[in-house]
Write a protein that holds these residues in place. Structure first.
Motif, PDB file in Angstrom:
ATOM      1  N   PHE A  39       0.824  -1.206   0.000  1.00 53.52           N
ATOM      2  CA  PHE A  39       0.000   0.000   0.000  1.00 53.52           C
ATOM      3  C   PHE A  39       0.861   1.259   0.000  1.00 53.52           C
ATOM      4  O   PHE A  39       0.530   2.244  -0.672  1.00 53.52           O
ATOM      5  N   SER A  40       1.940   1.244   0.761  1.00 55.21           N
ATOM      6  CA  SER A  40       2.806   2.428   0.790  1.00 55.21           C
ATOM      7  C   SER A  40       3.402   2.699  -0.586  1.00 55.21           C
ATOM      8  O   SER A  40       3.549   3.860  -0.995  1.00 55.21           O
ATOM      9  N   LEU A  41       3.748   1.632  -1.323  1.00 55.61           N
ATOM     10  CA  LEU A  41       4.270   1.818  -2.679  1.00 55.61           C
ATOM     11  C   LEU A  41       3.198   2.399  -3.591  1.00 55.61           C
ATOM     12  O   LEU A  41       3.465   3.299  -4.401  1.00 55.61           O
ATOM     13  N   TYR A  42       1.964   1.867  -3.469  1.00 50.68           N
ATOM     14  CA  TYR A  42       0.866   2.400  -4.279  1.00 50.68           C
ATOM     15  C   TYR A  42       0.622   3.879  -3.967  1.00 50.68           C
ATOM     16  O   TYR A  42       0.437   4.689  -4.873  1.00 50.68           O
ATOM     17  N   TRP A  43       0.635   4.226  -2.682  1.00 50.73           N
ATOM     18  CA  TRP A  43       0.361   5.612  -2.322  1.00 50.73           C
ATOM     19  C   TRP A  43       1.474   6.540  -2.801  1.00 50.73           C
ATOM     20  O   TRP A  43       1.222   7.682  -3.185  1.00 50.73           O
ATOM     21  N   MET A  44       2.712   6.043  -2.811  1.00 48.07           N
ATOM     22  CA  MET A  44       3.812   6.848  -3.322  1.00 48.07           C
ATOM     23  C   MET A  44       3.630   7.100  -4.819  1.00 48.07           C
ATOM     24  O   MET A  44       3.834   8.220  -5.303  1.00 48.07           O
ATOM     25  N   LEU A  45       3.258   6.063  -5.575  1.00 48.95           N
ATOM     26  CA  LEU A  45       3.002   6.235  -7.000  1.00 48.95           C
ATOM     27  C   LEU A  45       1.823   7.165  -7.242  1.00 48.95           C
ATOM     28  O   LEU A  45       1.860   8.021  -8.136  1.00 48.95           O
ATOM     29  N   ASN A  46       0.776   6.996  -6.457  1.00 49.86           N
ATOM     30  CA  ASN A  46      -0.412   7.836  -6.603  1.00 49.86           C
ATOM     31  C   ASN A  46      -0.093   9.292  -6.296  1.00 49.86           C
ATOM     32  O   ASN A  46      -0.468  10.206  -7.045  1.00 49.86           O
ATOM     33  N   ALA A  47       0.620   9.519  -5.194  1.00 51.83           N
ATOM     34  CA  ALA A  47       0.924  10.883  -4.784  1.00 51.83           C
ATOM     35  C   ALA A  47       1.918  11.565  -5.719  1.00 51.83           C
ATOM     36  O   ALA A  47       1.946  12.796  -5.807  1.00 51.83           O
ATOM     37  N   SER A  48       2.724  10.771  -6.427  1.00 52.43           N
ATOM     38  CA  SER A  48       3.742  11.375  -7.286  1.00 52.43           C
ATOM     39  C   SER A  48       3.148  12.063  -8.514  1.00 52.43           C
ATOM     40  O   SER A  48       3.822  12.879  -9.146  1.00 52.43           O
ATOM     41  N   VAL A  49       1.892  11.730  -8.876  1.00 56.11           N
ATOM     42  CA  VAL A  49       1.275  12.343 -10.058  1.00 56.11           C
ATOM     43  C   VAL A  49       0.106  13.258  -9.697  1.00 56.11           C
ATOM     44  O   VAL A  49      -0.543  13.798 -10.594  1.00 56.11           O
ATOM     45  N   LEU A  50      -0.160  13.408  -8.400  1.00 57.23           N
ATOM     46  CA  LEU A  50      -1.241  14.288  -7.979  1.00 57.23           C
ATOM     47  C   LEU A  50      -0.709  15.665  -7.626  1.00 57.23           C
ATOM     48  O   LEU A  50       0.389  15.781  -7.070  1.00 57.23           O
ATOM     49  N   PRO A  51      -1.452  16.721  -7.910  1.00 59.43           N
ATOM     50  CA  PRO A  51      -1.037  18.056  -7.457  1.00 59.43           C
ATOM     51  C   PRO A  51      -0.990  18.114  -5.937  1.00 59.43           C
ATOM     52  O   PRO A  51      -1.713  17.390  -5.240  1.00 59.43           O
ATOM     53  N   SER A  52      -0.141  18.980  -5.420  1.00 55.77           N
ATOM     54  CA  SER A  52       0.056  19.061  -3.969  1.00 55.77           C
ATOM     55  C   SER A  52      -1.217  19.478  -3.245  1.00 55.77           C
ATOM     56  O   SER A  52      -1.453  19.056  -2.108  1.00 55.77           O
ATOM     57  N   ASP A  53      -2.072  20.306  -3.879  1.00 55.51           N
ATOM     58  CA  ASP A  53      -3.280  20.740  -3.195  1.00 55.51           C
ATOM     59  C   ASP A  53      -4.254  19.585  -2.987  1.00 55.51           C
ATOM     60  O   ASP A  53      -4.998  19.549  -2.004  1.00 55.51           O
ATOM     61  N   GLU A  54      -4.253  18.588  -3.895  1.00 55.42           N
ATOM     62  CA  GLU A  54      -5.113  17.424  -3.707  1.00 55.42           C
ATOM     63  C   GLU A  54      -4.571  16.490  -2.633  1.00 55.42           C
ATOM     64  O   GLU A  54      -5.327  15.788  -1.970  1.00 55.42           O
TER      65      GLU A  54
END
Length: 269
Positions: free
Chosen positions: A19-34
């Protein structure tokens, strides 16, 4: 039914670990405000690669330094560990039991204990901010593990192969190069891969033996990058993804060789 239960339990455990790997991948392409919003975005529908562009522009040099240090550590480790393991396992060198005990003790010494001594030595030799200092420091912890791994595998190679080469007039060095080396592919890949991963993930020696940001490995670069861009989380996560990719690709490519190398010296006929 029990098999299905075990499979389901394994999938749940794997999902939790990844899950931590998934969240890192997810967060890497999301804008910081989201990322800082109260409602998390589970799928990057409106993703952007701006974080990766920023990460590559700031961490590209650190990645090259880590690649150079890790590759140099693998080469130096195998150049030392393979002849040492060959001497202990095939040539029955005198004092091999004492040497094996010394290697085991060397693995127990924490890196923080040696960091200060490495800094003083590198400072006297003028190797501060030099990749060679990191290669030498990382190799001191990789050589014991690689030697023990290789000698466990070399003990399983039939001695008759070496004896037949000696009868034909081959020297011990020729036997090592022409007979032992081709048969030790799996164990060499295993020892080399773990040496690469250790050098790639090293932070202690990197932060101790480098004072200039341009000569720092990627672990130190990420540490300083997080401190300077704490609010820019998508760039921080993108940096983590980029830093993890080389190690992950190597593990996927060399997985079967690593499995064979680890178990090769564990079963004795």
């Amino acid at each position: 039914m029990r098999g299905w239960i075990r499979t389901g339990a394994g999938l749940v455990v794997t999902a939790v670990l990844l899950f931590s790997l998934y969240w890192m991948l997810n967060a890497s392409v999301l804008p910081s405000d989201e990322l800082i919003s109260r409602t998390p975005t589970w799928l990057p529908v409106h993703g952007s690669l701006a974080g990766y562009r920023h990460a590559l522009s700031t961490q590209g040099g650190h990645l090259l330094v880590s690649l150079l240090v890790s590759s140099g550590t693998v080469v130096l480790t195998l150049l030392i560990a393979l002849p040492a393991a060959y001497g202990m396992a095939q040539l029955h060198a005198p004092g091999r039991r004492v040497l094996m005990f010394a290697l085991l003790v060397a693995q127990m010494i924490p890196g923080i204990v040696m960091a200060d001594a490495f800094f003083q030595m590198a400072d006297r030799l003028g190797l501060i901010d030099n990749p060679l200092a990191l290669i030498l420091a990382d190799s001191t912890l990789c050589v014991p593990f690689a030697t023990l791994t290789l000698q466990a595998f070399l003990r399983e190679i039939p001695a008759e192969l070496s004896e037949a080469a000696w009868v034909d007039g081959a020297s011990p060095l020729r036997v090592l190069r022409s007979v032992i080396l081709p048969l030790s592919r799996n164990s060499l890949i295993t020892a080399g891969l773990f040496s690469f991963l250790f050098a790639w993930a090293d932070f202690l020696f990197g932060v101790t033996l480098t004072t200039s940001d341009s000569h720092a490995p990627v672990t130190v670069g990420i540490y300083r990058f997080i401190g300077a861009h704490l609010s820019d989380w998508n760039s921080v996560m993108a940096t983590g993804v980029i830093a993890a990719l080389p190690a992950a690709l190597l593990l996927v490519i060399a997985q079967r060789y690593v499995a064979a190398g680890i178990t090769g010296g564990a079963v004795k006929d």
